[in-house]
Motif scaffolding. Structure first.
Motif, PDB file in Angstrom:
ATOM      1  N   GLN A   1      -6.072  -0.098  -3.374  1.00  0.00           N
ATOM      2  CA  GLN A   1      -6.767   1.049  -2.779  1.00  0.00           C
ATOM      3  C   GLN A   1      -5.775   2.015  -2.116  1.00  0.00           C
ATOM      4  OE1 GLN A   1     -10.268   1.438  -3.037  1.00  0.00           O
ATOM      5  NE2 GLN A   1      -9.581   3.478  -2.478  1.00  0.00           N
ATOM      6  N   ILE A   2      -4.829   1.446  -1.397  1.00  0.00           N
ATOM      7  CA  ILE A   2      -3.814   2.256  -0.703  1.00  0.00           C
ATOM      8  C   ILE A   2      -2.967   3.020  -1.720  1.00  0.00           C
ATOM      9  CG2 ILE A   2      -1.682   2.094   0.687  1.00  0.00           C
ATOM     10  CD1 ILE A   2      -3.128  -0.291   2.177  1.00  0.00           C
ATOM     11  N   THR A   3      -2.610   2.351  -2.790  1.00  0.00           N
ATOM     12  CA  THR A   3      -1.806   2.979  -3.846  1.00  0.00           C
ATOM     13  C   THR A   3      -2.555   4.165  -4.439  1.00  0.00           C
ATOM     14  OG1 THR A   3      -0.807   0.848  -4.354  1.00  0.00           O
ATOM     15  CG2 THR A   3      -0.614   2.547  -6.049  1.00  0.00           C
ATOM     16  N   LEU A   4      -3.819   3.932  -4.739  1.00  0.00           N
ATOM     17  CA  LEU A   4      -4.671   4.985  -5.317  1.00  0.00           C
ATOM     18  C   LEU A   4      -4.765   6.184  -4.378  1.00  0.00           C
ATOM     19  CD1 LEU A   4      -6.298   4.592  -8.000  1.00  0.00           C
ATOM     20  CD2 LEU A   4      -8.330   4.396  -6.550  1.00  0.00           C
ATOM     21  N   ASP A   5      -5.051   5.926  -3.133  1.00  0.00           N
ATOM     22  CA  ASP A   5      -5.239   7.007  -2.151  1.00  0.00           C
ATOM     23  C   ASP A   5      -3.966   7.807  -1.914  1.00  0.00           C
ATOM     24  OD1 ASP A   5      -7.776   6.092  -1.946  1.00  0.00           O
ATOM     25  OD2 ASP A   5      -7.592   5.264   0.066  1.00  0.00           O
ATOM     26  N   HIS A   6      -2.816   7.160  -2.030  1.00  0.00           N
ATOM     27  CA  HIS A   6      -1.565   7.868  -1.756  1.00  0.00           C
ATOM     28  C   HIS A   6      -0.977   8.505  -3.006  1.00  0.00           C
ATOM     29  CE1 HIS A   6      -1.944   5.662   2.044  1.00  0.00           C
ATOM     30  NE2 HIS A   6      -1.180   6.615   2.554  1.00  0.00           N
ATOM     31  N   GLN A   7      -1.531   8.140  -4.170  1.00  0.00           N
ATOM     32  CA  GLN A   7      -1.054   8.753  -5.409  1.00  0.00           C
ATOM     33  C   GLN A   7      -1.298  10.254  -5.398  1.00  0.00           C
ATOM     34  OE1 GLN A   7      -2.863   6.467  -8.506  1.00  0.00           O
ATOM     35  NE2 GLN A   7      -1.047   5.170  -8.712  1.00  0.00           N
ATOM     36  N   GLN A   8      -2.472  10.630  -4.853  1.00  0.00           N
ATOM     37  CA  GLN A   8      -2.827  12.053  -4.815  1.00  0.00           C
ATOM     38  C   GLN A   8      -1.804  12.867  -4.035  1.00  0.00           C
ATOM     39  OE1 GLN A   8      -6.466  10.671  -3.591  1.00  0.00           O
ATOM     40  NE2 GLN A   8      -6.801  10.109  -5.719  1.00  0.00           N
ATOM     41  N   SER A   9      -1.321  12.304  -2.942  1.00  0.00           N
ATOM     42  CA  SER A   9      -0.361  13.057  -2.133  1.00  0.00           C
ATOM     43  C   SER A   9       1.013  13.063  -2.812  1.00  0.00           C
ATOM     44  CB  SER A   9      -0.262  12.467  -0.720  1.00  0.00           C
ATOM     45  OG  SER A   9       0.190  11.147  -0.796  1.00  0.00           O
ATOM     46  N   GLY A  10       1.221  12.150  -3.747  1.00  0.00           N
ATOM     47  CA  GLY A  10       2.424  12.149  -4.562  1.00  0.00           C
ATOM     48  C   GLY A  10       3.720  11.872  -3.820  1.00  0.00           C
TER      49      GLY A  10
ATOM     50  N   CYS B   1       1.793  -7.405   6.795  1.00  0.00           N
ATOM     51  CA  CYS B   1       2.557  -6.276   6.271  1.00  0.00           C
ATOM     52  C   CYS B   1       3.547  -6.725   5.202  1.00  0.00           C
ATOM     53  CB  CYS B   1       3.263  -5.534   7.407  1.00  0.00           C
ATOM     54  SG  CYS B   1       3.997  -3.988   6.861  1.00  0.00           S
ATOM     55  N   ALA B   2       4.151  -7.877   5.430  1.00  0.00           N
ATOM     56  CA  ALA B   2       5.125  -8.400   4.448  1.00  0.00           C
ATOM     57  C   ALA B   2       4.448  -8.651   3.102  1.00  0.00           C
ATOM     58  CB  ALA B   2       5.767  -9.677   4.976  1.00  0.00           C
ATOM     59  N   ASP B   3       3.229  -9.184   3.131  1.00  0.00           N
ATOM     60  CA  ASP B   3       2.504  -9.430   1.878  1.00  0.00           C
ATOM     61  C   ASP B   3       2.006  -8.134   1.264  1.00  0.00           C
ATOM     62  OD1 ASP B   3       2.922 -12.131   1.932  1.00  0.00           O
ATOM     63  OD2 ASP B   3       0.943 -12.660   2.711  1.00  0.00           O
ATOM     64  N   LEU B   4       1.461  -7.274   2.111  1.00  0.00           N
ATOM     65  CA  LEU B   4       0.896  -6.008   1.634  1.00  0.00           C
ATOM     66  C   LEU B   4       1.959  -5.123   0.983  1.00  0.00           C
ATOM     67  CD1 LEU B   4      -1.798  -4.255   1.773  1.00  0.00           C
ATOM     68  CD2 LEU B   4      -0.767  -3.171   3.781  1.00  0.00           C
ATOM     69  N   MET B   5       3.094  -5.004   1.622  1.00  0.00           N
ATOM     70  CA  MET B   5       4.109  -4.061   1.128  1.00  0.00           C
ATOM     71  C   MET B   5       4.699  -4.492  -0.209  1.00  0.00           C
ATOM     72  SD  MET B   5       7.154  -4.689   3.896  1.00  0.00           S
ATOM     73  CE  MET B   5       8.351  -3.558   3.207  1.00  0.00           C
ATOM     74  N   ARG B   6       4.682  -5.795  -0.474  1.00  0.00           N
ATOM     75  CA  ARG B   6       5.192  -6.260  -1.766  1.00  0.00           C
ATOM     76  C   ARG B   6       4.215  -5.981  -2.903  1.00  0.00           C
ATOM     77  NH1 ARG B   6       7.410 -12.058  -0.108  1.00  0.00           N
ATOM     78  NH2 ARG B   6       5.745 -11.805   1.425  1.00  0.00           N
ATOM     79  N   ARG B   7       3.022  -5.531  -2.545  1.00  0.00           N
ATOM     80  CA  ARG B   7       2.017  -5.129  -3.541  1.00  0.00           C
ATOM     81  C   ARG B   7       1.960  -3.613  -3.692  1.00  0.00           C
ATOM     82  NH1 ARG B   7      -0.071  -8.947  -6.846  1.00  0.00           N
ATOM     83  NH2 ARG B   7       0.345 -10.933  -5.871  1.00  0.00           N
ATOM     84  N   LEU B   8       2.780  -2.893  -2.922  1.00  0.00           N
ATOM     85  CA  LEU B   8       2.813  -1.431  -3.018  1.00  0.00           C
ATOM     86  C   LEU B   8       4.045  -1.040  -3.832  1.00  0.00           C
ATOM     87  CD1 LEU B   8       2.016  -0.533   0.729  1.00  0.00           C
ATOM     88  CD2 LEU B   8       0.414  -0.572  -1.194  1.00  0.00           C
ATOM     89  N   SER B   9       3.829  -0.252  -4.878  1.00  0.00           N
ATOM     90  CA  SER B   9       4.980   0.059  -5.742  1.00  0.00           C
ATOM     91  C   SER B   9       5.599   1.416  -5.439  1.00  0.00           C
ATOM     92  CB  SER B   9       4.577  -0.056  -7.210  1.00  0.00           C
ATOM     93  OG  SER B   9       3.417   0.701  -7.420  1.00  0.00           O
ATOM     94  N   MET B  10       4.965   2.226  -4.563  1.00  0.00           N
ATOM     95  CA  MET B  10       5.564   3.540  -4.260  1.00  0.00           C
ATOM     96  C   MET B  10       6.793   3.378  -3.365  1.00  0.00           C
ATOM     97  SD  MET B  10       2.926   2.885  -2.053  1.00  0.00           S
ATOM     98  CE  MET B  10       1.472   3.818  -1.668  1.00  0.00           C
ATOM     99  N   ARG B  11       7.619   4.431  -3.315  1.00  0.00           N
ATOM    100  CA  ARG B  11       8.770   4.405  -2.416  1.00  0.00           C
ATOM    101  C   ARG B  11       8.256   4.407  -0.987  1.00  0.00           C
ATOM    102  NH1 ARG B  11      13.916   6.316  -3.536  1.00  0.00           N
ATOM    103  NH2 ARG B  11      13.899   7.809  -1.843  1.00  0.00           N
ATOM    104  N   LEU B  12       8.852   3.577  -0.161  1.00  0.00           N
ATOM    105  CA  LEU B  12       8.410   3.562   1.240  1.00  0.00           C
ATOM    106  C   LEU B  12       9.536   3.221   2.194  1.00  0.00           C
ATOM    107  CD1 LEU B  12       7.983   0.360   2.303  1.00  0.00           C
ATOM    108  CD2 LEU B  12       5.996   0.529   0.838  1.00  0.00           C
ATOM    109  N   LYS B  13       9.340   3.697   3.413  1.00  0.00           N
ATOM    110  CA  LYS B  13      10.242   3.350   4.507  1.00  0.00           C
ATOM    111  C   LYS B  13       9.441   2.598   5.553  1.00  0.00           C
ATOM    112  CE  LYS B  13      13.521   7.193   4.196  1.00  0.00           C
ATOM    113  NZ  LYS B  13      14.241   8.215   4.967  1.00  0.00           N
TER     114      LYS B  13
END
Ligand code: IMP
Ligand code: MG
Length: 188
Positions: A28-37, A53-65
């Motif tokens: 869901q987070i990935t989808l919602d942030h795709q729009q903002s690109g 957070c450690a588990d969640l972030m490993r499921r997010l493929s966008m660049r992140l800090k």
């Protein structure tokens, strides 16, 4: 280890259910942030949000800090919030960035209210909040989370990052504790 497990009352949310829900939240987070690109900055509220957070972030493929904040509202062996206190911050540059605050649990909303206000002052491009658990209490409704893993009853829980007196964070499941441990919470 025996000393730890005999104080657990029951498993409220087993690890498999947590893992499944974390996958859905990440999608869901990935989808919602795709729009903002754009890339995002994750801000876990330490220490409780560490495992989630450690588990969640490993499921997010966008660049992140990452930006870090340490807030404590249950000093020592208290099971009642004493009001959130900001203990440390290492947020980095948040101005103009898409920020996602991550916390373990939304209870009274004091913690998230404090953190959302603090981050908003830094003028992020967008600000969203993700919590694994939300306790059913009337007061919290003034503070909103965009993503919620599970709604749970108003009981004291531990495990998967959540603590009692800084213990139990390493339990893989989310559990309730024996009444002996939650004595303070049952007082009127
Ligand atoms: P709030 O400020 O009342 O919303 O409480 C949120 C914070 O208190 C969370 O970030 C947790 O760290 C902690 N907390 C609230 N409820 C529990 C619980 O049942 N077990 C462990 N920690 C809790
Ligand atoms: Mg916390």
């Amino acid at each position: 280890m025996a000393a730890m497990s005999h104080q657990i009352d029951q498993v409220l949310i087993p690890r498999r259910r947590i893992a499944r829900r974390v996958r859905h939240l990440a999608a869901q987070i990935t989808l919602d942030h795709q729009q903002s690109g754009a890339e995002i900055t994750l801000v876990p509220i330490l220490t409780g949000a560490m495992i989630f957070c450690a588990d969640l972030m490993r499921r997010l493929s966008m660049r992140l800090k990452m930006g870090l904040l340490t807030v404590s509202s249950y000093p020592g062996s208290s099971v009642r919030s004493q009001g959130p206190a900001l203990l440390a911050q290492q947020l980095g540059e948040l101005t103009g960035r898409h920020v996602l605050i991550v916390d373990d649990i939304l209870d009274s909303g004091g913690t998230l209210g404090l953190v959302q206000g603090l981050v908003a002052e830094l003028k992020p491009a967008s600000l969203r909040t993700c919590v694994l658990l939300r306790k059913q209490r009337a007061l919290q409704r003034t503070v909103k989370a965009d993503y919620v893993g599970f709604d749970i009853p108003d009981v004291f829980v531990a495990g998967y990052g959540l603590d009692y007196d800084n213990y139990y964070r390493n339990l893989p499941d989310i559990v309730t504790l024996r009444p002996m441990m939650a004595r303070e919470a049952q007082q009127p």
